[in-house]
Structures are given as structure tokens and as C-alpha cells.
Design an enzyme around this catalytic site. Structure first.
Site, mmCIF file in Angstrom:
data_model
loop_
_atom_site.group_PDB
_atom_site.id
_atom_site.type_symbol
_atom_site.label_atom_id
_atom_site.label_comp_id
_atom_site.label_asym_id
_atom_site.label_seq_id
_atom_site.Cartn_x
_atom_site.Cartn_y
_atom_site.Cartn_z
ATOM 1 C CG ASP A 196 27.435 -82.072 -55.859
ATOM 2 O OD1 ASP A 196 27.699 -80.935 -56.323
ATOM 3 O OD2 ASP A 196 26.675 -82.866 -56.433
ATOM 4 N N GLY A 220 33.037 -79.409 -52.151
ATOM 5 C CA GLY A 220 34.134 -78.903 -52.955
ATOM 6 C C GLY A 220 33.708 -78.677 -54.385
ATOM 7 C CG ASP A 221 34.615 -76.147 -58.326
ATOM 8 O OD1 ASP A 221 34.357 -77.007 -59.194
ATOM 9 O OD2 ASP A 221 34.701 -74.933 -58.589
ATOM 10 C CG PHE A 222 33.415 -81.744 -60.266
ATOM 11 C CD1 PHE A 222 33.331 -80.722 -61.210
ATOM 12 C CD2 PHE A 222 32.292 -82.551 -60.076
ATOM 13 C CE1 PHE A 222 32.181 -80.497 -61.933
ATOM 14 C CE2 PHE A 222 31.128 -82.333 -60.803
ATOM 15 C CZ PHE A 222 31.076 -81.310 -61.737
ATOM 16 C CG HIS A 240 25.183 -86.101 -69.564
ATOM 17 N ND1 HIS A 240 23.900 -86.480 -69.886
ATOM 18 C CD2 HIS A 240 25.110 -85.574 -68.306
ATOM 19 C CE1 HIS A 240 23.083 -86.192 -68.885
ATOM 20 N NE2 HIS A 240 23.788 -85.649 -67.918
#
Length: 335
Positions: A196, A220-222, A240
Site C-alpha cells: 500500500d 508503493g503505488d499500484f 470497486h
């Protein structure tokens, strides 16, 4: 003229705010040791005693407290869940969803319906996640609320899926690691990581303390990339939050990180093709996504289309899992 049940629903903002104030001032925590008077509770919570007395009567008719005497109040079994220090607490969930930020966002539902633009961005000028980064206190409430909800649904999810078949599980967008910790506790020998943004991982070391020898937290950044090498990639209530374009990016980053034999597990509710009063929960969640994030709840067909478009195949869905009617949506990388 008979009273319309729709009118009762229209005044639903009243009990919502009564519960919010109780959670916000820590009233249930102050009642944890037993019955107390409004004056005693006011001194501990910093409230105005006569006004707090009236709030306590409101909580009594909602079933959260019991009025033992004219000015003596105690928590009920359900009211105990307003405490912040119990495993099944709903305090942070109430503070988040009935708090001023979500509250004013829902106040712009009409504008969202007219324009199609999600209200949170209209109200704040930022995405909710950008806003949380700028508001550390609200961010902490958000992550606590997500952990409360995850603790409630995790046992059913774990019982419905064989996590022992994997060597390593990656919880993508997993916040403080609540879900990963529950999976690892239930599956001896399994290793895992929670991925995350740094703000989301703030409580991970504490959450994962008892399984720290088998768990790690990775920042990190998904939207950019996710860690490779896991056997299963779990995303609970992540997809969602986003429209199809952004959701496809997240899924594609997972696909790029996965070995050919790895699995992706989306833990999401599904929207029925025909809604009924019994599906109120998922419909309300969909409306919340409409105003808060620009995301949506999806049907089974929409999930299949989304996953296949991101490079997955063999999509299967579990039966709805109580108490939240989540489904495990499983797929593998397409060759």
C-alpha cells in the site's frame, strides 16, 4: 392518512448523527466501566451535560444505551460495539461515514446525478485518497474503519478459500495488513506481504506483530507496479473504488507481476442484475462509490469483462459469503 415508511427513511439522518456524536466524543468508552450519569459522562468527554443527557435519551431509543434511572445510563450489548477498544468495534466506521467529510459529499448527490461527476472531487477538489494524505486525522479514521470492516468479514472469507495451497500471498491495497494478518494466523507456514502507500501502512508493524516472521510491508503505488513472485494476489474492496479505466490499470499491474501459475483473488460484493430491497447493502455501497470515488459495484458479467480485458482468464466466483455477501472472484493470467 397513514404514515409513509419513506418518511421514516427520510429522517434517517437523525439517528446517524446521534450515533456519530457518540462515537466522536468517545461516549461508549466512557461507559465501559458501568452505568454513569450525564454529568459524569460530560466531565469525561468534554460535553455540555444537559445536551449530553438529551443525546443519551436519543441513544436509548436507538438501543445503544439503557436508561437505568432518570439520569443513569449504561451500554447495551449492541452499544458496546461503539467502544473503540473491542474487537468488533464499529466506532471508526461510524466516525468515517457519518463524519463531516462524507456527510457533505452525500449532500451533493443531486449534483452528481445531474452531471455524472463524483461529489468528493466537486466538494474538495481532490480524490478522496489525495484528501486523506492531506488530512492525517481523517486518514487514520479511514484506515481504522477499513480494518474494522475487514475483521468482521475475514473469518468467512478465510473459511471459504483454501489459502494453504499457496506459499506466499500478496495483499494489494491492504492498508494496515488486517486481512493479511488474519490469513496468516489461520494458515501456518504461509508467508505474505501487504502492499500500500506509506500512509496506509502506518499501522502495519503493529497489526502484523504476531506474524512478523512471515510477513512484510511494502510501500508503493499500484498504478505503477506491484511486487512480483507471490502465488496469490488478494485485493479486497479495491477495484470497486475505481472506474473501469483505472481498475483495468490496477489489474494489469497485477497481471504483469504474476507468474503463469499465480492466482488473483478479488474480494468484492456483486451487484445483481435486478435489485430488490434485500440487496440494499450493495446498492447503498454503489451509491457511495458514485459520490465518493467515481467507482462502482459491478455485476458478475462486468467483473468477468473487466478481468478478461486486463489479461486474465478462467474467472470463477464463489457463493456470497456472510456477513457481508462478499464473493471471491478468482482468475489466472491468460497465456
Amino acid at each position: 392518512m397513514s404514515r409513509s415508511p419513506l418518511l421514516d427513511l427520510a429522517f434517517g439522518f437523525m439517528p446517524a448523527q446521534v450515533l456519530h456524536v457518540a462515537a466522536e466524543i468517545g461516549l461508549a468508552d466512557a461507559l465501559a466501566a458501568g452505568p454513569r450519569t450525564s454529568a459524569e459522562l460530560a466531565e469525561e468527554t468534554g460535553a455540555h451535560a444537559p445536551s449530553l443527557y438529551r443525546l443519551l435519551r436519543g441513544l436509548t431509543v436507538l438501543g445503544a444505551v439503557e436508561q437505568k434511572d432518570r439520569d443513569l445510563f449504561a451500554l447495551t450489548a449492541e452499544g458496546r460495539r461503539l467502544r473503540s477498544d473491542v474487537p468488533d468495534s464499529i466506532s471508526a466506521l461510524i466516525k468515517l461515514f457519518c463524519g463531516p467529510d462524507v456527510w457533505r459529499t452525500w449532500g451533493e448527490l443531486a449534483e452528481t446525478v445531474r452531471t455524472g461527476e463524483y461529489a468528493w472531487g466537486h466538494v474538495t477538489g481532490m480524490t478522496p485518497f489525495e484528501y486523506f494524505q492531506a488530512e492525517p486525522e481523517l486518514s487514520a479514521t479511514f484506515h481504522a474503519a477499513m480494518a474494522e470492516h475487514t475483521r468482521a468479514v475475514a473469518p468467512g472469507i478465510i473459511a471459504a478459500h483454501d489459502f494453504a495451497q499457496y506459499g506466499t500471498v500478496a495483499d494489494i491495497g491492504g492498508g494496515d495488513g488486517t486481512l493479511l494478518a488474519e490469513i496468516l494466523r489461520a494458515t501456518p507456514g504461509l508467508r505474505g506481504l501487504v502492499f500500500d502507500q506509506p500512509a496506509g501502512l502506518g499501522g502495519a508493524s503493529r497489526t502484523l506483530a504476531d506474524v512478523a516472521d512471515r510477513a512484510e510491508a511494502v510501500a508503493g503505488d499500484f498504478f505503477e507496479s506491484v511486487p512480483g513472485g507471490a502465488d496469490a494476489y488478494v485485493l479486497k474492496s479495491v477495484i470497486h473504488d475505481w472506474d473501469d479505466e483505472r481498475a483495468t490499470v490496477i489489474l494489469s499491474r497485477c497481471r504483469a507481476a504474476m507468474r503463469p501459475d499465480a492466482r488473483i483473488l478479488l474480494l468484492e460484493q456483486t451487484m445483481p442484475d435486478i435489485v430488490t430491497p434485500e440487496t440494499r447493502g450493495v446498492v447503498n455501497n454503489d451509491l457511495n462509490m458514485l459520490v465518493a470515488t467515481g467507482g462502482r459495484e459491478r455485476t458478475e458479467t462486468e467483473f468477468r469483462t473487466l478481468l478478461e480485458g486486463a489479461g486474465f482468464t478462467g474467472v470463477t466466483l464463489s457463493d456470497p459469503i456472510p456477513p457481508g455477501a462478499y464473493r471471491i472472484i478468482e482468475a489466472g493470467p491468460a497465456v
